[in-house]
Design an enzyme around this catalytic site. Structure first.
Site, mmCIF file in Angstrom:
data_model
loop_
_atom_site.group_PDB
_atom_site.id
_atom_site.type_symbol
_atom_site.label_atom_id
_atom_site.label_comp_id
_atom_site.label_asym_id
_atom_site.label_seq_id
_atom_site.Cartn_x
_atom_site.Cartn_y
_atom_site.Cartn_z
ATOM 1 N N GLY A 24 87.202 66.479 -44.225
ATOM 2 C CA GLY A 24 88.319 67.198 -43.602
ATOM 3 C C GLY A 24 89.585 66.968 -44.398
ATOM 4 C CB SER A 27 90.910 70.044 -51.042
ATOM 5 O OG SER A 27 90.456 71.374 -50.973
ATOM 6 C CE1 TYR A 38 97.932 71.002 -41.357
ATOM 7 C CE2 TYR A 38 97.267 71.293 -43.650
ATOM 8 C CZ TYR A 38 96.995 71.406 -42.293
ATOM 9 O OH TYR A 38 95.795 71.912 -41.891
ATOM 10 C CB THR A 70 89.862 63.229 -54.822
ATOM 11 O OG1 THR A 70 90.330 64.016 -55.927
ATOM 12 C CG2 THR A 70 91.076 62.586 -54.191
ATOM 13 C CD GLU A 72 94.026 66.004 -58.693
ATOM 14 O OE1 GLU A 72 95.237 65.764 -58.737
ATOM 15 O OE2 GLU A 72 93.434 66.647 -59.584
ATOM 16 C CE1 TYR A 99 93.208 66.608 -51.507
ATOM 17 C CE2 TYR A 99 93.133 65.958 -53.812
ATOM 18 C CZ TYR A 99 92.494 66.222 -52.625
ATOM 19 O OH TYR A 99 91.130 66.096 -52.553
ATOM 20 C CE LYS A 103 90.920 63.153 -50.371
ATOM 21 N NZ LYS A 103 90.031 63.618 -49.274
ATOM 22 C CG HIS A 129 82.613 68.499 -56.011
ATOM 23 N ND1 HIS A 129 83.550 67.506 -56.115
ATOM 24 C CD2 HIS A 129 82.525 68.795 -54.702
ATOM 25 C CE1 HIS A 129 84.018 67.214 -54.923
ATOM 26 N NE2 HIS A 129 83.428 67.992 -54.038
ATOM 27 N NE ARG A 134 86.448 74.074 -56.361
ATOM 28 C CZ ARG A 134 87.089 73.004 -55.873
ATOM 29 N NH1 ARG A 134 87.277 72.875 -54.566
ATOM 30 N NH2 ARG A 134 87.492 72.049 -56.676
HETATM 31 P P1 GDP Z 1 92.326 70.249 -59.207
HETATM 32 O O1 GDP Z 1 91.820 69.532 -60.408
HETATM 33 O O2 GDP Z 1 91.820 69.664 -57.930
HETATM 34 O O3 GDP Z 1 93.802 70.440 -59.179
HETATM 35 O O4 GDP Z 1 91.595 71.702 -59.263
HETATM 36 P P2 GDP Z 1 92.139 73.150 -59.660
HETATM 37 O O5 GDP Z 1 90.927 73.989 -59.900
HETATM 38 O O6 GDP Z 1 93.115 73.669 -58.623
HETATM 39 O O7 GDP Z 1 92.951 72.941 -61.017
HETATM 40 C C1 GDP Z 1 92.345 72.423 -62.160
HETATM 41 C C2 GDP Z 1 93.307 72.499 -63.335
HETATM 42 O O8 GDP Z 1 93.492 73.874 -63.697
HETATM 43 C C3 GDP Z 1 94.726 71.951 -63.089
HETATM 44 O O9 GDP Z 1 95.110 71.204 -64.218
HETATM 45 C C4 GDP Z 1 95.590 73.202 -62.982
HETATM 46 O O10 GDP Z 1 96.937 73.004 -63.388
HETATM 47 C C5 GDP Z 1 94.854 74.112 -63.952
HETATM 48 N N1 GDP Z 1 95.157 75.534 -63.728
HETATM 49 C C6 GDP Z 1 95.587 76.406 -64.668
HETATM 50 N N2 GDP Z 1 95.800 77.601 -64.128
HETATM 51 C C7 GDP Z 1 95.491 77.511 -62.809
HETATM 52 C C8 GDP Z 1 95.505 78.441 -61.727
HETATM 53 O O11 GDP Z 1 95.864 79.603 -61.867
HETATM 54 N N3 GDP Z 1 95.092 77.976 -60.514
HETATM 55 C C9 GDP Z 1 94.680 76.676 -60.334
HETATM 56 N N4 GDP Z 1 94.257 76.282 -59.115
HETATM 57 N N5 GDP Z 1 94.683 75.774 -61.332
HETATM 58 C C10 GDP Z 1 95.073 76.185 -62.556
#
Ligand code: GDP
Length: 294
Positions: A24, A27, A38, A70, A72, A99, A103, A129, A134
């Site tokens: 929950g 993310s 939040y 995570t 992160e 985030y 976490k 993952h 997704r």
């Molecule tokens: P995260 O690793 O949990 O933040 O997963 P994300 O899939 O949201 O992002 C992975 C990486 O992709 C991060 O370094 C983002 O800055 C990069 N990224 C580049 N362009 C985008 C975009 O348009 N959307 C998202 N979500 N991430 C992006």
């Protein structure tokens, strides 16, 4: 429900579960900058509510708790990697988003309840993952959906943020099995779940477009069609299909994630998918969805 302690207690009392998987959370890292409170309530305190409910109900000996931690937490700081160049269970944390900060509380309270009350509460420190299911705002799915839509002439261009970060991407199916295995052990412990391979965002873009027969060339931050050899998709050579839009940049970025899966081998866990297989499945699924929407 994770913001409602009385309901958590009522449900756990009724169900008397053997296992709880706490997934929950809010993310989306980017969104967390705009909803920091939040995220703290849901992702941080939400975990405490579950652990406390187990304890109050006297379920500590029966109910095992998995906490979705995570990658992160690491924040991507180069100096915090281990000697082999990976993040492992002993690497220091340095969260780089609301985030990640929420976490980190969840991580420590899970560990604390294990140590303080002898509960079987474990963290799976899962690296990114992905799967065809997704969320559409995560970068992988955003890319595979756009690949399908652009190939089919439904979308002109994909706008992305930072193409230079690197992620250790695995398949969600493999990672869910690892979660289950973590709770089947004799002893409660925390585990890194990762592939040990990291890939630039721009290379994920390349892999995704390759699935529709399109070879891209990146010029500054744009990507153009260099080759299109799939007769089903008539993309013009030289067409710009990817552009960078700074609105997708984050106030603080996690530049590099790469996990050390050594300890996860103790679980008997071996991922079945590699990145190529994951991208293939995601693009095929999004092509099928785009077809249905036609
Ligand atoms: P995260 O690793 O949990 O933040 O997963 P994300 O899939 O949201 O992002 C992975 C990486 O992709 C991060 O370094 C983002 O800055 C990069 N990224 C580049 N362009 C985008 C975009 O348009 N959307 C998202 N979500 N991430 C992006």
């Amino acid at each position: 429900m994770i913001v409602d302690s009385t309901n958590i207690i009522r449900i756990l009392q009724e169900v008397q579960p053997d296992e709880i998987y706490n997934r929950g959370e809010m993310s989306d890292v980017k969104v967390s900058f705009d909803s920091a409170e939040y995220v703290a309530i849901v992702d941080g305190i939400g975990t405490l509510r579950i652990l406390e409910a187990v304890r109050i109900l006297g379920l500590g000996e029966k109910t095992r708790v998995y906490q979705a931690s995570t990658s992160e937490l690491y924040g991507g700081l180069a100096e915090n990697k281990n000697a082999a160049g990976f993040y492992d269970e002993k690497s220091p944390f340095y969260p780089r988003s609301p985030y990640g900060a929420a976490k980190i509380y969840a991580f420590w309270i899970t560990k604390n309840y294990r140590e303080a009350y002898d509960m079987f509460s474990c963290n799976g420190i899962l690296f990114n993952h992905e799967s065809p299911r997704r969320g559409e705002t995560f970068v992988t799915r955003k890319i595979t959906m756009a690949t399908a839509a652009i190939a089919k002439g439904k979308q002109e261009c994909l706008f992305l943020g930072n193409l230079n970060s690197q992620r250790d991407w695995g398949h969600a199916k493999d990672y869910v099995e690892a979660m289950w295995r973590i709770l089947q052990q004799d002893k409660a412990e925390d585990y890194v779940i990762a592939t040990g391979v990291t890939t630039y965002i721009r290379d994920f873009v390349r892999l995704s477009f390759a699935e529709v027969g399109v070879e891209l060339v990146f010029e500054s931050e744009n990507a153009k069609v260099l080759v299109c050899n799939n007769p089903d998709y008539q993309l013009e050579i030289g067409k710009v299909v990817v552009r960078v839009d700074p609105q997708y940049y984050r106030p603080t970025e996690v530049d590099l994630l790469i996990g050390d899966p050594s300890k996860s081998k103790k679980l008997g866990w071996e991922p079945q998918y590699d990145l190529a297989g994951l991208v293939k499945e995601m693009v095929a699924s999004d092509l099928a969805i785009t077809k249905r929407l036609r």
